[in-house]
Every structure is written in C-alpha cells, then in structure tokens.
Scaffold this active site. Structure first.
Site, PDB file in Angstrom:
ATOM      1  N   VAL A  24       0.839  -1.208   0.000  1.00 33.09           N
ATOM      2  CA  VAL A  24       0.000   0.000   0.000  1.00 33.09           C
ATOM      3  C   VAL A  24       0.876   1.260   0.000  1.00 33.09           C
ATOM      4  O   VAL A  24       0.648   2.199  -0.773  1.00 33.09           O
ATOM      5  CB  VAL A  24      -0.924  -0.002   1.236  1.00 33.09           C
ATOM      6  CG1 VAL A  24      -1.604   1.358   1.412  1.00 33.09           C
ATOM      7  CG2 VAL A  24      -1.968  -1.108   1.116  1.00 33.09           C
ATOM      8  N   ALA A  29     -18.410 -17.263  -7.767  1.00 30.85           N
ATOM      9  CA  ALA A  29     -18.288 -18.349  -6.793  1.00 30.85           C
ATOM     10  C   ALA A  29     -16.954 -19.040  -7.018  1.00 30.85           C
ATOM     11  O   ALA A  29     -16.459 -19.101  -8.137  1.00 30.85           O
ATOM     12  CB  ALA A  29     -19.437 -19.335  -6.972  1.00 30.85           C
ATOM     13  N   CYS A  31      -5.949  -8.770   2.767  1.00 31.61           N
ATOM     14  CA  CYS A  31      -6.942  -7.826   3.317  1.00 31.61           C
ATOM     15  C   CYS A  31      -8.211  -8.491   3.838  1.00 31.61           C
ATOM     16  O   CYS A  31      -8.522  -8.394   5.032  1.00 31.61           O
ATOM     17  CB  CYS A  31      -7.303  -6.788   2.264  1.00 31.61           C
ATOM     18  SG  CYS A  31      -5.942  -5.664   1.961  1.00 31.61           S
ATOM     19  N   LYS A  48      -5.108 -14.899  -6.009  1.00 32.54           N
ATOM     20  CA  LYS A  48      -5.932 -14.573  -7.185  1.00 32.54           C
ATOM     21  C   LYS A  48      -4.979 -14.398  -8.354  1.00 32.54           C
ATOM     22  O   LYS A  48      -3.762 -14.253  -8.136  1.00 32.54           O
ATOM     23  CB  LYS A  48      -6.746 -13.303  -6.941  1.00 32.54           C
ATOM     24  CG  LYS A  48      -5.901 -12.041  -6.798  1.00 32.54           C
ATOM     25  CD  LYS A  48      -6.772 -10.791  -6.694  1.00 32.54           C
ATOM     26  CE  LYS A  48      -5.905  -9.538  -6.682  1.00 32.54           C
ATOM     27  NZ  LYS A  48      -6.677  -8.315  -6.624  1.00 32.54           N
TER      28      LYS A  48
END
Ligand code: UDX
Length: 444
Positions: free
Chosen positions: A11, A259, A267, A327
């Site tokens: 961040v 899904a 996070c 991801k």
C-alpha cells in the site's frame, strides 16, 4: 507538497509512487534496510504491474526518494502517511503497535506541525489513539507542534493497485480539523483534475468505518454467492447463470459474485476478522460477518470433498494443483485459499504436484514434500486428478482434449471455473465445477 510515506510495503509504495506521479515531492521511509536499498536502486521487491515503471520514472524525475532514516524522512514533510502493517494478533484483533510507533516517530522528528494520515486499515477510533501518541511524544520532546490526524483509507486491489489509486471510484478523507481537510484537498487536487470522482470529506471515525464496512461487504458478497453455489450443486442449477442474472439488477451488480474457492489475500480475511472483533469490543455481535467467515472456510474445504467423492482414497494418488496465488495477477500467497487445499491434500497422504506462473517460490519452504513444476503440463502429466485453485489465463488456454491426454484418471475439480464444464465433459472428463449440478462419480 512534501509528502513522507512511512512504511513502503504494497500500500505504501503504490501510494508513494502515485503521489510522485501527481507531482508531489515524496520520500518513502522504512526501517527495513534491505527494502530501502532495493528501492534506491529502482528494484520493487514484490510483483505489481505498472509499479516498477512508475517508481523508476519518478526516481529519475526526482519526485521520489527513499530513506531508512526517520529524521530525514519526516523533517520538512507537510503530510506523513502511516502505511505500516497491522498484523492480526492470536485473538483476531489487529496489532497496532507499529501504528503507535510510527506516530511517535512523527512526533519525534517533525520540524513543524504536520498532517498525519492513517492509510493502514485500522479499527474505528484508532485516529484518536494516533492523536494521543503524537501528543505524548510531542510533550516528551517539548516540541509544541500541533499535528492534525486524518484517515484516508485505500481501496486498491493487488494486480491493479496503480490504476485503482490514480483512477479511484472515490476518495475518502476523514479529518477533525479544517487544516486537515484543506491540506488533503490540496494534495488530491491534481488527481481530481485528471479524474473526476466523488470526494467524500467526513470525520475521522466515519472514514475509518467506511474502509472496514466496504471490505466486509465485498467479502460477504463473495460468501453469499459461494453459499448459492452449494445450493446450485445440490439442486442441479448453474451458479454462473444465477450470478449473471442477479448482476443485471443494477442494485446488485455482477462484480464480486464469482463463486469459487473463497476470498484470500492480505486484506479480506484479516479485515473481516478484525471487524468482528472491533464490533464486539464496541458491544455489537456481528453474527452476519461470522457467517461470512464460516462460509469462506467451507469454500476452501470443497475441493477435498469432491476428490474424495470422485477418486476415493487419495493416499496413493498424484494430484495436480494449478495456481497457488490468492488470485490471478499477483504472486501474493498470504491467506491464499490454495494453501488450505494443499494442506488438506498432504494430510490425506496425496502426492501434490504444484504449478503457478509466478508464486511458486513463495511456497517452496512451506511444502517441502510437494513437487514443484515449471510448466502446468508437467504438473498435469500422469496426475490422477487436477484441482484449479487460481484462474490464471494460461490454464484457460489448455484444451479439454489435451487435459484428457495428460491426466491418468479423467478427473477435474475446477474450484475457480477456469474451464467450461460442458466442454470438459465432451472430452470425456469427469468434472466437479463449483456451483454446477453435481455429476455422479465414475463407476458409481
Ligand atoms: C481487496 C479489496 O478489493 C480492496 O479494495 C482492498 O483495498 C484490499 O482488499 P485484494 O486483496 O487485492 O483487494 O483482492 P480482490 O481482488 O478484492 O480479491 C480478494 C479475494 O476474493 C481473492 O482471493 C479473490 O479470488 C476472491 N474473489 C473476488 C472471489 O472469490 N470472487 C469474486 O467475485 C471476487
């Protein structure tokens, strides 16, 4: 404006580089000497698209510099962003000792009154504690400066963090003083001039809550669709079509209705847990969020249930796992759902063959008994079944016939809907796809 970013992790570094891009004079400060040395030579120590180019560009424009010295970083700064980590404690509450230390460091080294901005995700009312830390340390030093505390939460996603920061859906600024609001508005003016978005000016507590409420809502949306996926499997319906049709309703929207294996990353899991904890401390039992967590744990257990059903015993089986990152588009494996799946497979005695295009190096030590494959095909070749844990594009490009050729048993557990289940079935594969009508196990 002279801006110091205290803590140049994901961040902090993205924020620092983006403020440099907006024309500010930015100094990144971190007590990790290794990280600072790497950044000073222009090397970004983690994977984030567009960030290395942005950092390199603004090292050469002189808009960004890095230091390990708090005195050098904080002196002369009009605004100091606190972007330090807030790891979870054993009871799920966030550990705010780095935030307190950062605030004390600002009060120790400031050469004038500054605006101190919390960007780390923190519980509501942390702003007051930061003010307390600034004041205590200021008194100890006898400086007499009046620092203004601001909450300016970030909403950046890994993999698109630079774009999310430069072209946000909204900017949220919470301040309890006119000076705090005025300085932040000036800081964001160059961004608002090139990208028109809502600018939400509010008080500190409200801004702090906006961040936790937003992440908790998105996590709940994911758990909701994962619960619908389970029902679709049992009822013989297709969750993908359900989600598409729900998403056509502008009040619902299609985003975050995929899904899959549940939410992971640095996070959502931490923030949801922290929010449950904070709410309880304030006297509210956030049962709905506890259910969000429960469904997420259930989602991660789904691949093992399917493998037991379709393959039976796993102790003597080779299982290919495609994807370990939490991801696609990142090498981050923090709280990645794949880690739970791999733990489950190893506990069952399966021989696990892992592939990920960028994240494998981060799990080599964690799974010494696994086989690490450079190519997806190497993981698949001879495996008794495959589990897809991250929906990388390169997996989607593998044809069903090739998949059928490579696998020993024709069993696919697609936890991320990487493939069209009917195309796999046409190629003779037995498929358990998340949220699809459950197919019978071969031979049963
Ligand atoms: C998130 C928030 O989106 C961002 O606003 C916040 O500042 C930080 O946390 P990030 O952790 O980068 O960003 O990931 P995100 O893209 O939101 O995905 C989180 C997890 O949810 C991933 O594991 C992803 O696979 C999963 N997910 C997301 C789903 O399972 N289904 C979806 O529909 C969307």
């Amino acid at each position: 404006m002279r801006v110091c970013v205290l803590g140049v992790g994901h961040v902090g570094l993205v924020s620092a580089a983006c403020f440099a891009e907006l024309g500010h004079d930015v100094i990144g400060l971190d007590d990790d000497a290794h990280k600072i040395a790497s950044l000073q030579s222009g090397v970004v120590p983690f994977y984030e698209p567009e960030l290395p180019e942005l950092v390199a560009r603004h090292i050469s424009t002189g808009n960004i510099t890095f230091t390990g010295s708090a005195a050098e970083g904080i002196a002369g700064a009009e605004v100091v962003f606190i972007c330090v980590g807030t790891p979870r404690k054993d009871d799920g509450a966030p550990n705010l000792s780095h935030v307190q230390a950062a605030a004390a460091s600002v009060a120790s080294h400031a050469t004038d009154s500054t605006v101190v901005v919390e960007k780390s995700t923190v519980p509501v009312r942390t702003g007051e504690r930061i003010r307390q830390a600034l004041s205590l340390q200021g008194q100890a030093r006898g400086s007499g400066f009046v620092h203004h505390v601001v909450s300016n939460p970030e909403f950046l996603r890994e993999g698109s963090a630079v774009r999310d920061t430069l072209y946000p859906d909204r900017v949220v600024v919470g301040a309890d003083s006119d000076r705090g609001h005025a300085v932040m508005r000036e800081l964001y003016e160059p961004l608002l001039a090139r990208h028109d978005c809502p600018y939400v000016a509010t008080d500190v507590r409200t801004a702090e809550l906006i961040k936790h409420a937003s992440n908790a809502f998105l996590a709940t949306k994911i758990s909701f669709i994962n619960a619908i996926a389970r029902i679709c499997e049992l009822a013989g319906a297709d969750v993908h079509i359900v989600a598409d049709a729900m998403g056509h309703d502008a009040r619902i929207g299609r985003a975050f209705l995929n899904a899959g294996l549940g939410y992971g990353g640095s996070c959502f899991p931490k923030d949801v847990e922290a929010f449950v904890h904070i709410a309880a401390e304030l006297g509210y039992d956030f049962g709905m969020l506890r259910e969000t967590q429960r469904i997420n744990i259930q989602a991660k257990a789904w691949p093992l249930q399917q493998l037991r059903r379709l393959v039976w015993n796993l102790a003597d089986k080779e299982i290919a796992v495609l994807g370990v990152a939490f991801k696609p588009g990142t090498d981050d494996v923090r709280d990645a759902p794949a880690l739970d799946v791999i733990d489950d497979l190893i506990a069952e005695g399966a021989a696990v063959r892992l592939h990920d295009p960028v994240a494998l190096d981060h799990v080599r030590d964690r799974f010494p008994q696994a086989t690490f494959c450079d190519k997806a095909e190497d993981a698949l070749r001879g495996a008794h079944a495959v589990v897809v844990c991250t929906e990388w594009d390169e997996y989607r490009a593998i044809s069903p016939t090739r998949l059928a050729e490579l696998l020993t048993y024709p069993v696919v557990v697609d936890a991320r809907r990487a493939w069209d289940p009917s195309a796999l079935e046409d190629a003779g594969l037995t498929v358990a796809a998340v949220g699809q009508p459950q197919v019978p196990a071969p031979g049963l």
